[in-house]
Write a protein that holds these residues in place. Structure first.
Motif, short mmCIF file in Angstrom:
data_model
loop_
_atom_site.label_atom_id
_atom_site.label_comp_id
_atom_site.label_asym_id
_atom_site.label_seq_id
_atom_site.Cartn_x
_atom_site.Cartn_y
_atom_site.Cartn_z
N GLY A 138 0.79 -1.23 0.00
CA GLY A 138 0.00 0.00 0.00
C GLY A 138 0.82 1.27 0.00
N LYS A 139 1.96 1.25 -0.65
CA LYS A 139 2.83 2.43 -0.65
C LYS A 139 2.20 3.60 -1.41
N VAL A 140 2.26 4.78 -0.81
CA VAL A 140 1.77 6.02 -1.42
C VAL A 140 2.86 7.07 -1.31
N VAL A 141 3.20 7.71 -2.42
CA VAL A 141 4.17 8.80 -2.39
C VAL A 141 3.45 10.08 -2.00
N LEU A 142 3.66 10.52 -0.77
CA LEU A 142 3.02 11.77 -0.34
C LEU A 142 3.57 12.95 -1.10
N ALA A 143 4.88 12.97 -1.29
CA ALA A 143 5.53 14.08 -1.99
C ALA A 143 6.75 13.55 -2.73
N LYS A 144 6.87 13.92 -3.97
CA LYS A 144 8.01 13.49 -4.79
C LYS A 144 9.12 14.52 -4.68
#
Length: 355
Positions: A138-144
């Motif tokens: 369930g990985k989510v990139v909050l900010a790149k």
């Protein structure tokens, strides 16, 4: 004196420790992480419990001459078990926890747990800020990361509305992750909502001194790093590198920033009432503690006989135990300093406690 930079400037900021994959043996009885692996590590401490008491409680040494008693507990492997909540990230894809290792499928740096223990925040190999489930799914990139910046040490800011105080939006307003951002030679604190997806962080600028008196000396806006949150009011402790000072920032009711101590790498207790930080003494990095109350300034050296460096301290969920990094692994000690640190793990990485 400030904590001695044993890792180099960039590494001290990002904690980008690169070591071999963590190899541990056996699984904790409550370990249900589907990506957990269990392999034998030659030379690691035995799998018997090493004196860990109740969940999150202080580690008690056992064996001849220690005065401790071995307490039956969940199987502990190299310092981690389902009972003691300790986790260790090493800058690789695997995180030591629950007496085993969990493969997150990406590099995990500076792992920190959400207040409920259901999510992990970390910086991945691309320098992005990511949240994931405890098993790495369930990985989510909050900010790149935009490039040219180094992000480090995320921490979950949270608050609960206090009785009689009109802050109805507190839970939402403080549902953010604060982290350090270095661009060139400039260090700042930044924050982003925990619900963001590919969002853009905003700079967190420390506000005026207590009471909002603009005539008072203002806290530095740059050079700030190592944010750590605690308590129920969204407090943020952080270090200012040039000044070698530790500050606490609180805007729950009104913005206020206070200087608390000389040192670095602060960690706020779960109730927000105490602060642990690092200060160099006679050639070694010691752990110190003090109250966060403005009128209680007494400090206590928790490691007065230190013959090694104790850095990167963290609190157990119940506030009774501290874990710290050493050149040889991870040690724990009672938060009140009533006993000397005991090495519990040879894994060389960043300790964290999962609530």
């Amino acid at each position: 004196m400030t904590v001695r930079n044993r890792f180099g400037t960039a590494a001290a900021i990002a904690l980008m420790t690169t070591v071999g994959a963590v190899l541990l043996s056996a699984c904790g009885p409550n370990d249900a992480d589907p990506k957990a692996t269990a392999t034998t590590a030659p030379g690691t401490p035995g799998t018997a419990a090493t004196g860990t008491s109740a969940p999150g409680g202080p580690a008690r040494p056992s064996g001849p001459g220690t005065g401790g008693a071995t307490t039956p507990a969940a199987k502990e492997v190299n310092g981690t078990s389902a009972a003691n909540h300790l986790t260790i990230s090493t800058g690789t894809q695997t995180v030591a926890m629950n007496g085993t290792t969990v493969d997150f499928g990406t590099v995990v740096r500076d792992l920190a747990w959400s207040p409920d223990g259901k999510k992990a925040a970390f910086v991945n190999g691309s320098g992005d800020l990511v949240v994931a489930n405890p098993d790495g799914s369930g990985k989510v990139v909050l900010a790149k990361n935009p490039g040219g910046e180094t992000w480090s040490h995320p921490s979950w800011q949270h608050a609960k509305p206090m009785p009689g105080q009109d802050v109805p939006e507190a839970n939402e307003r403080f549902n953010t992750i604060v982290f350090a951002a270095a661009k060139g030679n400039v260090l700042r604190l930044e924050k982003i909502a925990t619900k963001a997806v590919g969002g853009t962080p905003e700079v967190l600028t420390p506000h005026s001194s207590e009471g909002g008196d603009e005539s008072m000396p203002q806290p530095p806006e740059t050079g700030n790093t190592w944010p750590n949150t605690g308590g129920q009011r969204g407090e943020i402790a952080y270090a200012n590198t040039p000044a070698n000072k530790v500050y606490i920032y609180d805007d729950y009711i009104r913005p206020a920033t206070r200087e608390l101590a000389t040192g670095s790498q602060p960690a706020l207790s779960p109730d927000g009432e105490h602060l642990v930080f690092v200060r160099s003494v006679n050639g070694h990095d010691h752990l110190f503690s003090r109250s966060t109350q403005w009128d209680q300034k007494a400090e206590k050296d928790l490691t007065p006989a230190a013959a090694t460096d104790y850095t990167e301290p963290v609190w157990s969920p119940d506030g009774k135990t501290l874990a710290a990094r050493t050149p040889d692994g991870i040690s724990t000690l009672p938060a009140d300093g009533s006993a000397a640190p005991v090495q519990v793990s040879t894994v060389k990485g960043l300790p964290a406690y999962r609530p």
